[in-house]
Design a protein around this motif. Sequence first.
Motif, PDB file in Angstrom:
ATOM      1  N   GLY A  51      49.889  27.278  29.329  1.00 15.10           N
ATOM      2  CA  GLY A  51      51.017  26.808  30.124  1.00 15.10           C
ATOM      3  C   GLY A  51      52.305  27.443  29.666  1.00 15.10           C
ATOM      4  O   GLY A  51      52.320  28.515  29.069  1.00 15.10           O
ATOM      5  N   GLY A  52      53.396  26.755  29.938  1.00  8.22           N
ATOM      6  CA  GLY A  52      54.704  27.252  29.553  1.00  8.22           C
ATOM      7  C   GLY A  52      55.795  26.636  30.394  1.00  8.22           C
ATOM      8  O   GLY A  52      55.551  25.689  31.136  1.00  8.22           O
ATOM      9  N   LEU A  53      56.987  27.187  30.293  1.00 13.47           N
ATOM     10  CA  LEU A  53      58.125  26.679  31.036  1.00 13.47           C
ATOM     11  C   LEU A  53      59.202  27.736  31.141  1.00 13.47           C
ATOM     12  O   LEU A  53      59.178  28.740  30.426  1.00 13.47           O
ATOM     13  CB  LEU A  53      58.682  25.410  30.387  1.00 13.47           C
ATOM     14  N   VAL A  54      60.121  27.511  32.041  1.00  9.29           N
ATOM     15  CA  VAL A  54      61.298  28.363  32.185  1.00  9.29           C
ATOM     16  C   VAL A  54      62.519  27.457  32.196  1.00  9.29           C
ATOM     17  O   VAL A  54      62.452  26.301  32.598  1.00  9.29           O
ATOM     18  CB  VAL A  54      61.262  29.226  33.468  1.00  9.29           C
ATOM     19  N   SER A  55      63.638  27.987  31.731  1.00 12.64           N
ATOM     20  CA  SER A  55      64.867  27.200  31.709  1.00 12.64           C
ATOM     21  C   SER A  55      66.061  28.139  31.662  1.00 12.64           C
ATOM     22  O   SER A  55      65.919  29.351  31.547  1.00 12.64           O
ATOM     23  CB  SER A  55      64.876  26.261  30.496  1.00 12.64           C
ATOM     24  N   GLY A  56      67.218  27.561  31.696  1.00 14.86           N
ATOM     25  CA  GLY A  56      68.459  28.317  31.592  1.00 14.86           C
ATOM     26  C   GLY A  56      69.474  27.510  30.826  1.00 14.86           C
ATOM     27  O   GLY A  56      69.215  26.378  30.433  1.00 14.86           O
ATOM     28  N   GLY A  57      70.596  28.078  30.587  1.00 14.45           N
ATOM     29  CA  GLY A  57      71.681  27.340  29.959  1.00 14.45           C
ATOM     30  C   GLY A  57      71.789  27.475  28.464  1.00 14.45           C
ATOM     31  O   GLY A  57      72.519  26.720  27.829  1.00 14.45           O
TER      32      GLY A  57
END
Length: 137
Positions: A51-57
Amino acid sequence: MRRTRLGLTTAALTALGLALAGAGPAAASGGLLPHPGPDGLVWAEEFRGDGGLVSGGANTGLPTVLTVACEGGGSLRATMESQQAQVADFTVDCPAGSTGLGSVTMDPGIVRGSFSVGIDASSPEIRWSLAVAQPES
């Protein structure tokens, strides 16, 4: 109208995050890592398999800490990219019956704005949790 768009955007981002996380939330209750608190950018409470994830900021003026916990027998590889550059890559042993833990701290400026974290588990039964934080102190 503005609230509706915000609600739909939040729902879409949540669905995207769950889709990118692979198998989705694990059936077992309780995460392997505690919530990172106000310094946290992202917290994935508990998932199984790849799995995993993406983000910003991410703030370029603060260090970034990626922490991964897992259990279930086997191992997992955690990778992190920011602005199309790999900024972290490490392996965590995931013992059966106890929790394995791995963490890396990146200097300020390494993670710039958006980022992604990928988890490659040696077995679909491995439970994992991750947190990305930027401590201010």
